[in-house]
Write an enzyme that holds these catalytic residues in place. Structure first.
Site, mmCIF file in Angstrom:
data_model
loop_
_atom_site.group_PDB
_atom_site.id
_atom_site.type_symbol
_atom_site.label_atom_id
_atom_site.label_comp_id
_atom_site.label_asym_id
_atom_site.label_seq_id
_atom_site.Cartn_x
_atom_site.Cartn_y
_atom_site.Cartn_z
ATOM 1 N N ASP A 209 2.641 1.149 12.216
ATOM 2 C CA ASP A 209 1.820 0.352 11.303
ATOM 3 C C ASP A 209 0.327 0.474 11.546
ATOM 4 O OD1 ASP A 209 1.832 -1.213 13.751
ATOM 5 O OD2 ASP A 209 0.960 -2.805 12.531
ATOM 6 N N ASP B 233 7.231 2.302 16.801
ATOM 7 C CA ASP B 233 6.090 1.771 17.535
ATOM 8 C C ASP B 233 6.427 0.313 17.849
ATOM 9 O OD1 ASP B 233 3.295 1.472 18.408
ATOM 10 O OD2 ASP B 233 3.139 0.200 16.630
ATOM 11 N N CYS C 236 15.072 18.653 -23.392
ATOM 12 C CA CYS C 236 15.893 19.780 -22.936
ATOM 13 C C CYS C 236 15.538 20.091 -21.482
ATOM 14 C CB CYS C 236 15.656 21.000 -23.822
ATOM 15 S SG CYS C 236 16.398 22.515 -23.198
#
Length: 721
Positions: free
Chosen positions: A614, A416, A12
């Site tokens: 990164d 980057d 529910c």
């Protein structure tokens, strides 16, 4: 402190929202979030004030049972005390108990079939009074006894106006008015809708779990001359495991023996296998295709790629999208409002002389049956979690629905350069000596100066030097981050770095017009030449930028520590809208803050900025951005932890895929909102004017919920390029 609990049997959605709110009000709970898509309740706790394990489960079970009876609370993903010392992890599965669920479904179907059969008999055969009433009552109880029993239990706990209570009142009212066939038929229709809804929800949950079914069951640990099957959590770093053909790699490590093709699709979404051999890194979750491998474990199971993925995706449901949060709040006010409106409909018109009480009470009951917000509360989280699961299948890890929704509003993407737009494989491209120095002497001097540095540029210079560096000749060494290095070699002071590094030390430079990264070298204050380092662009970088612009990203930019001339050449080659060059590590944050302020002032606060990086030095900007995207396969742990979205195969083309998935998910969610509110609103109006039947009311409740769930499931089967 974060702890997670599996709420087994909670179907529910409206009840789930109430449970989340009630538990969130506990003194020791800082934040509570329930994910309907995977059945997990995530709690952020005050560690000093929270009760112990068994006491916590007992307290949570009491709250859950007071709202929805029969739900089992189990702790999820905790180390058991019995084997914690061995590093083993006992994880409570969130998978459904198949046999138990199948048994419940069969019993429900049998009751529906029997009730439907009796109703057909009553409407086709000639049965006289009082036998017809008896059969109607029997058919009604057969179809609706479960609903009536739940309603009675809810009333005993003071819980009114849920679906069970409303259906009981509506159908019993129909009985009182002599509409026996309608009472039985409506209860049957409701039960059929509930059965289909439960089946659809379970299928959606199962489909999502299958996408994430990459948890390894065992590891083949090599000990002396034998191999034994053990729990992956018990394997230590440095130990050797054996991965046979067809097996899933259980832990991250380095291949020390063998060569094979590996299926990486579970992590990267790429269908083409890749060759792995001695010396290559291999990640948990890969499937070994054709030859046996021996792997030296490099990370514990909890830190492995597969554990990181499971942790990210399983916790994604705890970070709800703004649309989910709005709907949860909306349902809290919506239900009391419609209950009050139903009371007004039942009382005011007959008192004003617009008909009898029986007719207006019937209309108010129809109005109440329509009112349940389950279609919204169920389908919207399933839609977002389906989007997260689909992204995962494409090698894109999204840490929450909020980040998936934020991708819809990204107007600027900042990359980057090194390791993101480029491969990060630096190679010496050109050696230009000065002051009578030979090329060989220049490279040797630079290699000796860079001998203590692990920077990729330094590594490329050391690779270019054929000889072996005499470390004893280097008596002093210092590094100036973002500038270069200084070393004392055979009594000479040698500098190697960029133009700023030379300027800080008073070294005059010639005019240099090179497109790559330039490393200048001086010896005892005398300039002796420069070395050009080049980094290859990733394949498809230009097309990836073009795709971003095609799907609505207005600005694509680049941040780099390289010289302006190098940055300009890269930006022109791949079609960027702008760049910021010669940035020191701390300068990236300042540059991003400045860019963010400019864009917010021009485009408004709704426009989001995504940063893609990164490296370790990208982590602060990833954390600061509206959406931080990290390249996960080669990226640093710091960047992955700081990012909101992780690209597992380092392909920048996946960023446009992620945005496409986000936009499609948002479209599905909006369709569900319009469908649910539109149909419910229309049938409510018809009900007020006496034009809606109880059948229509039940369809506006369970029927619309079912349609919305099926619509949410569409995203799981859609393919994204």
């Amino acid at each position: 402190m974060t702890r997670r609990f599996l709420l087994k049997g909670l179907d529910c959605a409206s009840c789930a929202a109430k449970i989340e709110k009630k538990i969130g009000e506990l003194d020791f709970v800082e934040e509570a979030s329930y994910s309907f898509a995977n059945g997990l309740l995530t709690l952020e706790l005050d560690e000093g004030a929270s009760p112990a394990g068994d006491e916590m489960i007992k307290m949570l079970s009491g709250i859950v049972d007071s709202i929805e009876h029969g739900v089992v609370v189990r702790e999820y993903g905790r180390k058991s005390s019995a084997n914690a010392s061995e590093g083993q992890v006992t994880v409570e599965s969130s998978e459904d108990d198949t046999d138990e669920d199948a048994g419940k479904a069969r019993r429900r179907y049998y009751k529906i079939a029997a009730g439907a059969g009796l109703l057909i008999v009553l409407n086709t055969a000639s049965i006289s009074w009082p036998y017809d009433i008896t059969v109607y009552v029997f058919a009604y109880l057969l179809a609706g006894s479960g609903v009536l029993l739940k309603a009675a239990k809810d009333i005993a706990r003071g819980k009114l106006f849920d679906e069970n209570f409303l259906m009981s009142i509506a159908t019993l009212g129909a009985f009182m008015l002599g509409e026996y066939s309608e009472a039985v038929g409506v209860m049957l229709f409701y039960q059929i809708g509930e059965a289909f809804q439960s089946h659809a929800v379970n299928n959606s949950r199962r489909s999502i779990k299958e996408i994430l079914n990459i948890r390894p069951k065992y590891a083949n640990l090599k000990r002396d001359d034998r191999v034994e099957s053990v729990d992956p959590g018990s394997v230590n770093v440095g130990e050797i495991i054996v991965v046979r053909p067809g097996e899933r790699v259980p832990l991250d490590g380095e291949v020390v023996s063998g060569s094979s093709m590996a299926d990486t699709s579970a992590l990267t979404g790429e269908p083409v296998p890749r060759r792995v051999s001695k010396g290559d890194m291999i990640l948990s979750g890969f499937i070994n295709k054709d030859s046996m491998l021996e792997v030296k474990v490099s990370k514990e199971f909890e830190d492995s790629a597969v554990s990181r993925i499971l942790h990210m995706v399983e916790n994604a449901g705890a970070r709800k999208a703004p649309t989910e949060q709005f709907i949860t709040k909306f349902s809290r006010y919506y239900t009391p409002f419609v209950v009050a409106a139903a009371a007004v409909i039942a009382i005011i018109p007959p008192l004003a002389g617009f008909g009898g009480f029986s007719e207006w009470i019937r209309r108010s009951l129809i109005f109440l049956v329509i009112s349940c917000p389950c279609a919204l509360v169920v389908s919207i989280p399933l839609g977002f979690f389906g989007g997260i699961g689909t992204a995962s299948r494409n090698g894109i890890l999204v840490k929450g629905g909020n980040y998936l929704e934020a991708l819809n509003y990204v107007g600027t993407v900042v990359f980057d350069k090194t390791g993101t737009l480029t491969k990060g494989n630096f190679e010496v491209a050109k050696v230009v000596p000065f002051s009578g120095t030979s090329k060989e002497e220049l490279v040797e001097t630079a290699a000796r100066a860079e001998s203590h540095s692990n920077h990729p540029i330094a590594e490329s210079i050391k690779r270019a030097y054929d000889g072996e560096v005499d470390m004893k000749s280097i008596t002093e060494y210092s590094e100036n981050p973002g500038h270069g290095v200084a070393a004392t070699i055979d009594g000479r002071t040698v500098l190697a770095g960029n133009s700023k590094h030379m300027a800080l030390n008073g070294i005059m430079l010639p005019m240099v017009l090179e497109s790559g990264t330039t490393v200048h070298v001086s010896s005892d204050g005398r300039y002796i030449g420069y070395i050009v380092i080049e980094d290859e662009l990733k394949s498809g970088a230009h097309d990836s930028v073009a795709k971003l612009k095609a799907i609505g990203v207005e600005n694509v930019m680049m941040f780099t520590g390289d010289r302006t001339s190098t940055a300009e050449a890269v930006a022109g080659e791949i079609g960027l809208d702008g760049f910021r060059a010669e940035l020191l590590p701390n300068g990236k944050v300042e540059a991003f803050e400045s860019l963010s302020e400019d864009i917010k002032n021009a485009a408004g606060k709704k426009s989001k900025i995504a940063f893609v990086g990164d490296g370790i030095n990208d982590a602060p900007v990833l954390a600061r951005s509206d959406v931080g995207i990290s390249m996960g396969a080669l990226g640093s742990d710091a960047a992955i932890e700081a990012a909101d979205i992780v690209i597992m195969d380092d392909k920048i083309s996946k960023i446009s895929t992620a945005i496409s998935i986000a936009k499609y998910t948002k479209r599905i969610v909006l369709q569900n909102i319009i469908l649910a509110l539109g149909v419910k609103g229309a049938v409510m109006l018809l009900g007020v004017f006496g034009l809606a039947t109880m059948w229509m009311a039940v369809f506006a409740d369970v029927g619309v919920a079912l349609l919305a769930i099926f619509n949410s499931a569409r995203i799981l089967g859609r393919k994204f390029a």
